[in-house]
Design an enzyme around this catalytic site. Structure first.
Site, mmCIF file in Angstrom:
data_model
loop_
_atom_site.group_PDB
_atom_site.id
_atom_site.type_symbol
_atom_site.label_atom_id
_atom_site.label_comp_id
_atom_site.label_asym_id
_atom_site.label_seq_id
_atom_site.Cartn_x
_atom_site.Cartn_y
_atom_site.Cartn_z
ATOM 1 N N ASP A 11 0.881 -1.166 0.000
ATOM 2 C CA ASP A 11 0.000 0.000 0.000
ATOM 3 C C ASP A 11 0.918 1.216 0.000
ATOM 4 O OD1 ASP A 11 -1.611 2.149 0.536
ATOM 5 O OD2 ASP A 11 -2.597 1.261 2.284
ATOM 6 N N TYR A 230 0.940 -0.135 15.160
ATOM 7 C CA TYR A 230 -0.024 -0.384 14.090
ATOM 8 C C TYR A 230 0.243 0.548 12.917
ATOM 9 C CZ TYR A 230 -4.194 -1.006 11.373
ATOM 10 O OH TYR A 230 -5.043 -1.273 10.326
ATOM 11 N N LYS A 233 -3.049 -3.034 8.081
ATOM 12 C CA LYS A 233 -3.131 -4.483 8.156
ATOM 13 C C LYS A 233 -2.179 -5.085 7.120
ATOM 14 C CE LYS A 233 -5.195 -7.071 11.091
ATOM 15 N NZ LYS A 233 -4.686 -6.985 12.458
HETATM 16 MG MG MG Z 1 -4.335 -2.531 2.266
#
Ligand code: MG
Length: 366
Positions: A11, A230, A233
């Site tokens: 990403d 974090y 994901k």
């Molecule tokens: Mg993603």
């Protein structure tokens, strides 16, 4: 001919929040591969699933090859520059390290690879999931490879009668790769005992026990293990060889009709059903639901056929309707109980400080 398939996914920025990377960004990454990759690789395919861009590369350099990994890393870097120029959300968010160190594993992007001797016809599937983690593939792989309720080849095909060997990684172990191999069908219950815990035990590879050949390879990266916090994901990718001594394409796809509940969804902090979607599908409801796409190919002398979109079929429209229903059902429950992940998965996020502050206010009644 010996061929290696490598899929590398990141990403590097998306439009309107976590919706999709957009055509301009994908074109930039594609141009980079076209420009710098032609001498290194046989072929490639680029697609997006949710906010992630995946590059599937066919080459002859083996798994973990630094030139191939660098090509993908640099392509993602080039894309990140454009994402920053365009002001895309989360530009470069999965590129967690500054300098390339020889292998893209552990640097943020997800990677799944397999090297094998090409069969005369070599069909395989490339899966990409968004808004979830690598354990999302545990149940579909279990059902597709060991359960005759899903994989009729276990009964009908002599080539599959010996079953499969599963390499399972303990992804909580961060000092190195901690693995165990289990044989199906003899150790089915042990396999189930591990695979029930999708956040800790993840299938890395599956081998045919008839031929010894590699059947499946899954990216096992847990981003919070790399970043210590974090950062999004993991959004795993997977390669599965099909037919012959492996399950048929439809046997591998069948368990995805379940839309089983997986970790991820909004802020990577919830449980939601895994929805099989078409190629290049976006993300929407509650930053989800968690999605998985599947492109089917044949590879011949390193060249890829056009992609067949495995979840682009009227059957899967019906499944998507059912999975939407499951998503609404669990969202009805908001933050309560199993609708949200347990504390051990949330501890890389902001809730830790909140709980620590509240903890100080507790008093033990005398
Ligand atoms: Mg993603």
């Amino acid at each position: 001919m010996r061929v290696t398939l490598s899929v590398l996914k990141a990403d590097i920025g998306s439009i309107g929040g976590h919706i999709k990377p957009g055509e301009r960004l994908k074109s930039r990454v594609r141009e980079f591969i076209e420009d710098k990759g032609t001498k290194l690789i046989h072929d490639y395919f680029l697609s997006s699933t949710g906010d992630d861009i995946a590059i599937l590369i066919s080459h002859s350099r083996g798994e973990g090859n630094s030139d191939i990994h660098k090509l993908a890393w640099d392509a993602f870097k080039a894309g990140t520059e454009l994402a920053k120029e365009m002001g895309l959300y989360g530009a470069g968010q999965d590129l967690l390290k500054d300098a390339f160190s020889g292998n893209i594993k552990g640097m943020g992007p997800a990677v799944a690879e397999m090297e094998f001797e090409e069969r005369p016809n070599e069909p395989f599937l490339f899966f990409a999931a968004d808004k979830t983690d690598p354990g999302a593939y545990n149940l579909p792989l279990y059902l597709g490879f060991v359960d005759p309720m899903y994989c009729s080849g276990l009964i009908l095909s002599p080539k599959m009668s010996k079953g499969f060997k599963f390499d399972i990684m303990d992804v909580e172990h961060t000092e190195g790769d901690r693995l165990v191999s289990l044989n199906a069908p003899e150790e089915l219950y042990d396999l189930a005992a591990l695979l029930r815990d999708n956040e800790r035990f993840v299938i890395e590879k599956i081998h045919s026990r008839s031929s010894g050949d590699l059947a499946a390879s899954v990216s096992t990266t847990r981003l919070h293990n790399i970043a210590g916090k974090y950062t999004g994901k993991d959004d795993p990718v997977m390669l599965v060889r099909v037919q012959g001594e492996f399950p048929a394409t439809g046997e591998v796809l069948a368990p995805f009709a379940k839309g089983h509940y997986v970790a991820g969804f909004m802020r990577g902090s919830h449980n939601g059903p895994l929805m099989p979607v078409k190629q290049n599908e976006a993300i929407s409801f509650f930053d989800g639901p968690p999605v998985v796409s599947c492109a089917a190919f044949c590879v011949h002398e390193g060249k890829l056929t056009e992609a067949a979109d495995a979840f682009d079929h009227p059957f899967w429209d019906y499944v998507r309707g059912r999975v939407s229903r499951k998503a609404l059902d669990i969202r009805d429950q908001g933050f309560s109980g199993p609708a949200m992940l347990g504390y051990s998965e949330l501890e890389y996020g902001g809730i830790v400080e909140k709980i620590q502050d509240l903890d100080k206010r507790f008093k033990v009644r005398k």
